[in-house]
Scaffold this motif. Sequence first.
Motif, PDB file in Angstrom:
ATOM      1  N   GLY A 140    -102.234  11.479  -8.772  1.00  0.00           N
ATOM      2  CA  GLY A 140    -102.143  12.587  -9.709  1.00  0.00           C
ATOM      3  C   GLY A 140    -100.709  12.950 -10.039  1.00  0.00           C
ATOM      4  O   GLY A 140    -100.388  13.344 -11.155  1.00  0.00           O
ATOM      5  N   GLY A 167     -99.076   8.944 -11.299  1.00  0.00           N
ATOM      6  CA  GLY A 167     -99.790   8.149 -12.288  1.00  0.00           C
ATOM      7  C   GLY A 167     -99.784   6.672 -12.001  1.00  0.00           C
ATOM      8  O   GLY A 167    -100.054   5.865 -12.874  1.00  0.00           O
ATOM      9  N   GLU A 226    -110.656  22.299 -14.649  1.00  0.00           N
ATOM     10  CA  GLU A 226    -109.933  21.938 -13.428  1.00  0.00           C
ATOM     11  C   GLU A 226    -110.181  22.965 -12.338  1.00  0.00           C
ATOM     12  O   GLU A 226    -110.385  22.597 -11.172  1.00  0.00           O
ATOM     13  N   VAL A 267    -110.205  14.034 -10.351  1.00  0.00           N
ATOM     14  CA  VAL A 267    -109.429  15.060 -11.049  1.00  0.00           C
ATOM     15  C   VAL A 267    -107.979  14.606 -11.215  1.00  0.00           C
ATOM     16  O   VAL A 267    -107.321  14.939 -12.196  1.00  0.00           O
ATOM     17  N   SER A 268    -107.487  13.812 -10.265  1.00  0.00           N
ATOM     18  CA  SER A 268    -106.101  13.346 -10.347  1.00  0.00           C
ATOM     19  C   SER A 268    -105.868  12.533 -11.608  1.00  0.00           C
ATOM     20  O   SER A 268    -104.755  12.455 -12.109  1.00  0.00           O
ATOM     21  N   ARG A 283    -106.682  13.268 -14.433  1.00  0.00           N
ATOM     22  CA  ARG A 283    -106.694  14.253 -15.520  1.00  0.00           C
ATOM     23  C   ARG A 283    -108.052  14.272 -16.217  1.00  0.00           C
ATOM     24  O   ARG A 283    -108.654  13.238 -16.473  1.00  0.00           O
ATOM     25  N   LEU A 284    -108.495  15.469 -16.537  1.00  0.00           N
ATOM     26  CA  LEU A 284    -109.783  15.606 -17.209  1.00  0.00           C
ATOM     27  C   LEU A 284    -109.551  15.666 -18.714  1.00  0.00           C
ATOM     28  O   LEU A 284    -108.922  16.585 -19.206  1.00  0.00           O
ATOM     29  N   THR A 285    -109.995  14.641 -19.412  1.00  0.00           N
ATOM     30  CA  THR A 285    -109.856  14.647 -20.861  1.00  0.00           C
ATOM     31  C   THR A 285    -111.216  14.359 -21.464  1.00  0.00           C
ATOM     32  O   THR A 285    -112.014  13.633 -20.887  1.00  0.00           O
ATOM     33  N   ASN A 294    -109.670   8.044 -18.916  1.00  0.00           N
ATOM     34  CA  ASN A 294    -108.853   7.229 -18.029  1.00  0.00           C
ATOM     35  C   ASN A 294    -109.789   6.414 -17.129  1.00  0.00           C
ATOM     36  O   ASN A 294    -110.552   6.967 -16.353  1.00  0.00           O
TER      37      ASN A 294
END
Lengths: 139, 499, 121
Positions: free
Chosen positions: B181, B184, C2, C45-46, C48-50, C70
């Motif tokens: 996180g 990346g 989140e 969650v790492s 990213r939530l898109t 992702n």
Amino acid sequence: MNSIILRVGTQYLCGLLVLFSLYMLIRGHNEPGGGFIGGLIGSTGFVLFALACGTADARNALKVMPQNIAMAGLGIALLAGIFAAFFGDALFTGQWLFINETADSKGIPISTVLFFDIGVYLVVFGSILSIVFAMEEEI
Amino acid sequence: MTWTLATPLVLPFLTAVLAFLARYGAAGRWFSVAGNAVLLAASILLMVRVLDQGVIAAQMGGWSAPFGITLVADYLSAVMVVITAITALAVSVYALTDIDARKERLGYHALFNILIGGVVGAFLTGDLFNLYVWFEVMLISSFGLLILGGNKDQIDGGIKYVTLNLISTILFLSGIGLLYGMTGTLNMADIARTLDTVENQGLVTVVAMMFMVAFGVKAAVFPLFFWLPAAYHTPAFSVSAVFAGLLTKVGVYALIRMFTLVFDGDVAFTHQILLWVAGLTMVTGVLGAAAQNDMRKILSFHIVSQIGYMIMGLALLTPLAVAGAVFYLVHHIVVKANLFLIAGVAERTAGSTNLDRIGGLYKSAPLLAILFFIPAFSLAGFPPLSGFWAKYVLVAAAIEDQGWIIAAVALLVGLLTIFSMTKIWAEAFWKPHPEGADPALSQLTPQARRHLLIPIAGLAAMTLVIGFSPDPFVTFAKDAAAQLLDPTAYITTVLGGKA
Amino acid sequence: MEALLAITIGVLVATSVYLMLARNVLRFIFGLVLISNAANLIIFVSGRLTAGAPPLIPEGADGPVGDVANALPQALVLTAIVIGFGLFAFALVLMFRAYTTLGTLYSDDMRIAEPRTEDTT
């Protein structure tokens, strides 16, 4: 479990599930599916068989010990990975062969990726069944 | 390049497949021996390449780093792979006699080789998530090996081993998630490069602590070691030996890798904790050993105390100290695996590993006594055996760094180790057998003697070689430490596409 | 979103810690299942939530078109779930074996590998 409905139903379902799992396996390269899912679905068929008719019958129907299937799958997956190295590529690079290739059609693609997936299928199929059979027989 | 790096990784799995499919006959065990012999050859080839080129890397599947999985070997990885192969070969020969047909049918050889594959994979991978996968491969096969046979004490020890290791695994996984996180990426070299640019450096330290605890459980450091003495004395001797030699050392390797390559930002904080951990691990391990009265239990606690020395080298983080840790790792794997193998022979001849119930081995089996003497007193740090040089380098590094207390602790623990080793010596070898038995090696069939004693003698010879000519090994360890402390070459080789 | 997931992870971890502190090893492994799911969620969650489409490349294109999710964390979570499933199955069999051979599921009574030393007698 001693239910005639389940037993009769299983005869058809088991075959269908294995067939469907093969479909999932082959479909997996370009669409959702693949060896892992296929192996899970295929093993469900035999798990159902074991629940309906007992593990002894299920083992008989399977003919091969599930542990051996899993290990053979591991071997196939490894060989599919190593195969790339004979062509000077990095290990686990996909190697493709197009049968009947023409200008506008790729023909029938055969690749090491597929064999890797078959290996995964067998590993999942075999290991799930070994675990389930062992648990069934223990309890 | 790909071949050199991938062969040691692929071989154990192929061996496992063959050994498993042939598990009902005698062929399975010979597949295991042959496979591990080839593995040794492949790992030496890898070592030669690494000595020639410094760091080598290969991108799996042709996906370039940091997107694909990279295999990478620097001096530390290469030497760990070589030593793994040596241990695996020795144990697979020993297992020819030690493992009975029932355990073979349950798949001992396959599990053993998968374990070796997992260990090699953990040493060679350059990808954090892939490291997790190799840890799991190791973990699952070690679970199987540990409870193979299903004795009561094995199940009991197995539960403690399984539960605590699973917790560590989950911490490791959460740490990977958080690290991903923040940066990346999952490629360790890429993480090392980008981690300095992360805004919230406090969070980096938190994640570093998660990794420290996760690998700390694997490495069995204070206060996370309780699973080790609960489990390591229960399985077959071959299994104990390979666990004792290799498994905890993978944890130490992972600690060294992560805390030199990735988490080098807040050294004052993290490595201070590591130093405390190192000291306490040494002391508790050796005191625990002093209270035990069974050969394998004493040796298990000594694993814990010896881990402390390696962590001490990492914690001091000077070139000499890290070199000491690398040297110690290599020496320790050889010595520790050997001691467990010897304990197995002692049980076969004298009937037990409980020191109250055995004795007289010196008189009736002098060869075994000599073979025990070498690794045992090397472990304790007697000059000129390998353990002496390992401890010497570490203590010298501590004094150079003015860590007087840790140097004193290291010396004191060395003394207490001598106490334990002389205890085994006096009870098992020196005093007469309590039941008046004559535990001579000739009770064993000539074939069993060959299978059991050749690996022991081979490992003892290695201890002697390291002991009498330590110079090349120390020089090598210093080069390895220099690479670890300045990971530029590692990072550029992994990311530079020199594949 | 989140925040919701963060709370979920927190609740999962808290519950599992409570379960894992129990002396009964069966409760312990239930705790283990929950905490491994918490770890999987952390990875998820790492990434990213898109709001994006599945990352599939349409036929003829070189890359995915438009906003896609992702794919990496999904692959990681899938791997972690599979491994977690295998470990859980193993742990469950082990617990059952322990119950039949040791006759107990209470960790305090599991003292065969490390027997109590006689109290100063």
